[in-house]
Write a protein that holds these residues in place. Structure first.
Motif, PDB file in Angstrom:
ATOM      1  N   ASN A   1      -8.026 -11.507  10.189  1.00 35.69           N
ATOM      2  CA  ASN A   1      -7.933 -10.371   9.426  1.00 35.69           C
ATOM      3  C   ASN A   1      -8.977  -9.259   9.837  1.00 35.69           C
ATOM      4  OD1 ASN A   1      -5.186 -10.831   8.201  1.00 35.69           O
ATOM      5  ND2 ASN A   1      -6.369 -12.327   6.910  1.00 35.69           N
ATOM      6  N   MET A   2     -10.122  -9.836   9.806  1.00 34.49           N
ATOM      7  CA  MET A   2     -11.360  -8.942  10.048  1.00 34.49           C
ATOM      8  C   MET A   2     -12.031  -9.271  11.203  1.00 34.49           C
ATOM      9  SD  MET A   2     -11.440  -7.067   7.413  1.00 34.49           S
ATOM     10  CE  MET A   2     -10.087  -6.887   6.054  1.00 34.49           C
ATOM     11  N   GLU A   3     -12.718  -8.260  11.853  1.00 33.87           N
ATOM     12  CA  GLU A   3     -13.503  -8.267  13.073  1.00 33.87           C
ATOM     13  C   GLU A   3     -14.805  -8.960  12.680  1.00 33.87           C
ATOM     14  OE1 GLU A   3     -14.418  -4.879  15.188  1.00 33.87           O
ATOM     15  OE2 GLU A   3     -12.431  -4.397  15.405  1.00 33.87           O
TER      16      GLU A   3
ATOM     17  N   ASP B   1      -8.421   2.755   6.579  1.00 38.05           N
ATOM     18  CA  ASP B   1      -6.908   2.476   6.410  1.00 38.05           C
ATOM     19  C   ASP B   1      -6.610   0.985   6.658  1.00 38.05           C
ATOM     20  OD1 ASP B   1      -6.586   5.075   6.364  1.00 38.05           O
ATOM     21  OD2 ASP B   1      -6.095   5.405   8.409  1.00 38.05           O
ATOM     22  N   TYR B   2      -7.478   0.308   7.307  1.00 35.09           N
ATOM     23  CA  TYR B   2      -7.093  -1.215   7.486  1.00 35.09           C
ATOM     24  C   TYR B   2      -7.259  -1.954   6.124  1.00 35.09           C
ATOM     25  CZ  TYR B   2      -6.654  -5.430  10.309  1.00 35.09           C
ATOM     26  OH  TYR B   2      -6.486  -6.593  10.794  1.00 35.09           O
ATOM     27  N   MET B   3      -7.739  -1.322   5.098  1.00 35.16           N
ATOM     28  CA  MET B   3      -8.051  -2.049   3.908  1.00 35.16           C
ATOM     29  C   MET B   3      -7.079  -1.756   3.040  1.00 35.16           C
ATOM     30  SD  MET B   3     -10.870  -4.135   4.512  1.00 35.16           S
ATOM     31  CE  MET B   3     -11.467  -4.212   2.487  1.00 35.16           C
ATOM     32  N   ALA B   4      -6.347  -0.681   3.245  1.00 30.46           N
ATOM     33  CA  ALA B   4      -5.266  -0.281   2.218  1.00 30.46           C
ATOM     34  C   ALA B   4      -4.271  -1.359   1.997  1.00 30.46           C
ATOM     35  CB  ALA B   4      -4.485   0.867   3.065  1.00 30.46           C
ATOM     36  N   GLY B   5      -3.914  -1.220   0.684  1.00 32.63           N
ATOM     37  CA  GLY B   5      -3.322  -2.409  -0.089  1.00 32.63           C
ATOM     38  C   GLY B   5      -3.901  -3.361  -0.359  1.00 32.63           C
ATOM     39  N   ARG B   6      -5.240  -3.559  -0.375  1.00 31.93           N
ATOM     40  CA  ARG B   6      -6.146  -4.665  -0.634  1.00 31.93           C
ATOM     41  C   ARG B   6      -6.731  -4.464  -1.925  1.00 31.93           C
ATOM     42  NH1 ARG B   6      -7.861  -8.273   3.474  1.00 31.93           N
ATOM     43  NH2 ARG B   6      -7.157  -7.602   5.263  1.00 31.93           N
ATOM     44  N   PRO B   7      -6.807  -5.460  -2.918  1.00 33.96           N
ATOM     45  CA  PRO B   7      -7.214  -5.283  -4.301  1.00 33.96           C
ATOM     46  C   PRO B   7      -8.520  -4.805  -4.379  1.00 33.96           C
ATOM     47  CG  PRO B   7      -6.874  -7.711  -3.985  1.00 33.96           C
ATOM     48  CD  PRO B   7      -6.360  -6.987  -2.679  1.00 33.96           C
ATOM     49  N   TYR B   8      -9.409  -5.079  -3.525  1.00 34.33           N
ATOM     50  CA  TYR B   8     -10.764  -4.681  -3.813  1.00 34.33           C
ATOM     51  C   TYR B   8     -11.485  -4.410  -2.506  1.00 34.33           C
ATOM     52  CZ  TYR B   8     -11.446  -9.766  -3.158  1.00 34.33           C
ATOM     53  OH  TYR B   8     -11.360 -11.103  -2.972  1.00 34.33           O
ATOM     54  N   ASP B   9     -12.492  -3.757  -2.200  1.00 30.26           N
ATOM     55  CA  ASP B   9     -12.897  -3.279  -0.986  1.00 30.26           C
ATOM     56  C   ASP B   9     -14.352  -4.207  -0.357  1.00 30.26           C
ATOM     57  OD1 ASP B   9     -15.283  -2.519  -2.488  1.00 30.26           O
ATOM     58  OD2 ASP B   9     -14.663  -0.301  -2.545  1.00 30.26           O
ATOM     59  N   HIS B  10     -14.918  -3.838   0.745  1.00 29.53           N
ATOM     60  CA  HIS B  10     -15.891  -4.838   1.112  1.00 29.53           C
ATOM     61  C   HIS B  10     -16.986  -4.713   0.195  1.00 29.53           C
ATOM     62  CE1 HIS B  10     -14.088  -5.146   5.628  1.00 29.53           C
ATOM     63  NE2 HIS B  10     -14.242  -6.298   4.871  1.00 29.53           N
ATOM     64  N   ALA B  11     -17.245  -3.642  -0.425  1.00 27.74           N
ATOM     65  CA  ALA B  11     -18.500  -3.466  -1.309  1.00 27.74           C
ATOM     66  C   ALA B  11     -18.255  -4.627  -2.315  1.00 27.74           C
ATOM     67  CB  ALA B  11     -18.597  -2.178  -1.735  1.00 27.74           C
TER      68      ALA B  11
ATOM     69  N   GLY C   1       3.636  -1.623  14.785  1.00 26.00           N
ATOM     70  CA  GLY C   1       2.562  -0.946  15.513  1.00 26.00           C
ATOM     71  C   GLY C   1       1.296  -0.753  14.948  1.00 26.00           C
ATOM     72  N   ALA C   2       1.154  -1.437  13.497  1.00 23.75           N
ATOM     73  CA  ALA C   2       0.102  -1.403  12.747  1.00 23.75           C
ATOM     74  C   ALA C   2      -0.937  -2.243  13.535  1.00 23.75           C
ATOM     75  CB  ALA C   2       0.665  -1.970  11.102  1.00 23.75           C
ATOM     76  N   ASP C   3      -0.548  -3.278  13.946  1.00 23.48           N
ATOM     77  CA  ASP C   3      -1.683  -4.211  14.989  1.00 23.48           C
ATOM     78  C   ASP C   3      -0.962  -4.529  16.112  1.00 23.48           C
ATOM     79  OD1 ASP C   3      -3.212  -6.091  15.811  1.00 23.48           O
ATOM     80  OD2 ASP C   3      -3.942  -6.943  13.977  1.00 23.48           O
ATOM     81  N   ALA C   4      -1.341  -3.989  17.224  1.00 21.16           N
ATOM     82  CA  ALA C   4      -0.393  -4.466  18.322  1.00 21.16           C
ATOM     83  C   ALA C   4      -1.244  -5.658  19.201  1.00 21.16           C
ATOM     84  CB  ALA C   4      -0.387  -2.953  19.323  1.00 21.16           C
TER      85      ALA C   4
END
Length: 443
Positions: free
Chosen positions: A32-34, A54-64, A290-293
């Motif tokens: 999922n992540m680089e 935008d790649y984090m949209a819909g996730r319950p929490y962020d990278h912080a 097309g979200a991840d090609a």
């Protein structure tokens, strides 16, 4: 991005002081992540990031919040990586965080070929320590999982994907019928398995990839690493591909983990197998939209066949004995290849040979990995053209989902076993559980 090294250098100067960037390389792991490995001022680091918000949209929490959780785990004595800094909005690199690099082995095949003697005990101990992290040390953003609601969401996703896979429908209905009562909530890592742990000569060195962490039932973590797909070929060793379940449970309990409930463990083994089957389908949908090609996404979309095989194996154990011992029907006949102009299979073979002979030798790093994935994709297409397997059966899936049809129906289990064998032989012919199923089912 062309300015990636310059941007990363600026981040590291802010985080760690003056230095020079060296050894920058993208790591091949991470669905999922680089992840990027690099050196700075004599030290080794890893950047974990998403290229955009935008790649984090819909996730319950962020990278912080994820970074805060990793730091809390490490402060609680868990062998989590050391987070040294978090990307800021002004860094121009998306979202993510930087960790000090752990020098140890992460490749499951290498680890399982000669695991340290302590590894199974280490896995049980470390999971007990994760589950013992104090509630007030867990960032508030880490959500509490409601198993019933989560199952309903899986069902809705299945229907949105067409709802035509009988093995998945069977598993959803089984989980609905066997939903356990809520358990005391602990921190659940959510992805505790081979591939997300690092090992050195002394045993388990680090637990990676905390992005799926949540509060919930400890048995979810206990079961996930024991799925056949995460044993990486060591199908005869049900705990992580390392050893027996009872030794794993004993190590977990000895390190302070709550007593293991075998029925709960089985529920979560089925549930997470179902979850990953839908996760594979979701990756295929991400490519289609097309979200991840990337070619990697479309190939992982076909790994659903592995989980369907495992679900038929798990749930078939509860069918009447007469159905468990019934002979399998024959596979569909293969199509006859046309003569004359090159057939579709031959054209795919030509492209695959070109990739192998001309492109792969010159590729390096992540590009070489992508070429291998592309060759795998073409191999799937070739086998599919030969076999003509059809994975979907909407009418049967609907009947299983409603409960109007069960594995007590004469001949149904044999039909589902045959379908699972044939589909997995096309999509994942090297999957270790396939050979086991052939042996057990006479296929």
């Amino acid at each position: 991005m062309n300015d990636f090294p310059a941007l990363l250098s600026a981040v590291m100067a802010r985080i760690a002081g003056p230095g020079a960037l060296g050894g920058l390389a993208r790591l091949s792991g991470g669905a999922n992540m680089e992840s990027w490995a690099f050196d700075w001022a004599g030290g080794g680091y890893v950047l974990r990031r998403a290229p955009s918000a935008d790649y984090m949209a819909g996730r319950p929490y962020d990278h912080a919040d994820e970074a805060a959780l990793v730091m809390a785990a490490r402060a609680s004595g868990v062998r989590a990586p050391e987070v040294v800094g978090i990307l800021a909005d002004g860094d121009g690199m998306g979202t993510g965080y930087v960790m000090r690099r752990v020098v140890a082995e992460v490749n499951p095949a290498t680890i399982l070929a000669d695991p340290p003697p302590s590894l199974l005990a280490d896995l049980g101990r470390e999971l007990a320590h994760i589950h013992a992290i104090a509630a007030d040390a867990i960032p508030a953003a880490i959500p509490l999982m409601d198993t019933g609601k989560a199952l309903a969401e899986l069902k809705a996703r299945f229907l949105s994907y067409g709802g035509d896979r009988p093995a998945i429908a069977l598993a959803i209905r089984w989980c609905e019928d066997h939903l356990p009562a809520p358990a005391p909530a602990v921190l659940v890592h959510g992805d505790y398995r081979m591939g997300n742990i690092m090992v050195d000569a002394d045993g388990l060195a680090a637990v990676l990839d905390w992005e799926l962490a949540h509060r919930g039932d400890a048995h979810e973590d206990l079961a996930f690493g024991c799925m056949p797909v995460w044993r990486f070929g060591r199908i005869d060793r049900p705990a992580f591909g390392v050893g027996p379940l009872e030794d794993y449970f004993a190590a977990y309990e000895a390190a302070g983990g709550a007593p293991v409930d075998r029925d709960r463990f089985r529920f979560w083994l089925v549930y997470r197998t179902l979850w990953w089957a839908l996760g594979c389908l979701q990756m295929g949908q991400a490519w289609r939209s097309g979200a991840d090609a990337t070619v990697e996404r479309v190939v992982v979309g076909r790994r659903t066949a592995e989980q369907e095989l495992d679900l038929v194996h798990l749930l078939g154990e509860e069918a009447p004995e007469a159905e468990r011992t019934r002979a399998l029907p024959a596979s569909p006949s293969s199509a006859v290849a046309p003569a004359g102009e090159p057939a579709n299979r031959e054209m795919v073979q030509a492209v695959r040979d070109w990739l192998n002979d001309d492109i792969k030798p010159a590729a390096e790093g992540h590009a070489k990995f992508q070429v291998a994935v592309a060759m795998n994709a073409l191999g799937i297409v070739m086998r599919d053209l030969d076999a003509g397997v059809c994975a979907g059966n909407k009418a049967l899936a609907d009947a299983l989902l409603s409960g109007s049809t069960t594995l007590a129906e004469p001949g149904l289990l044999a039909v589902m076993r045959r379908a699972a064998l044939d589909k997995c032989a096309v999509d994942s012919p090297k999957y270790a559980a396939l050979e086991r199923a052939r042996t057990l089912w006479g296929g």
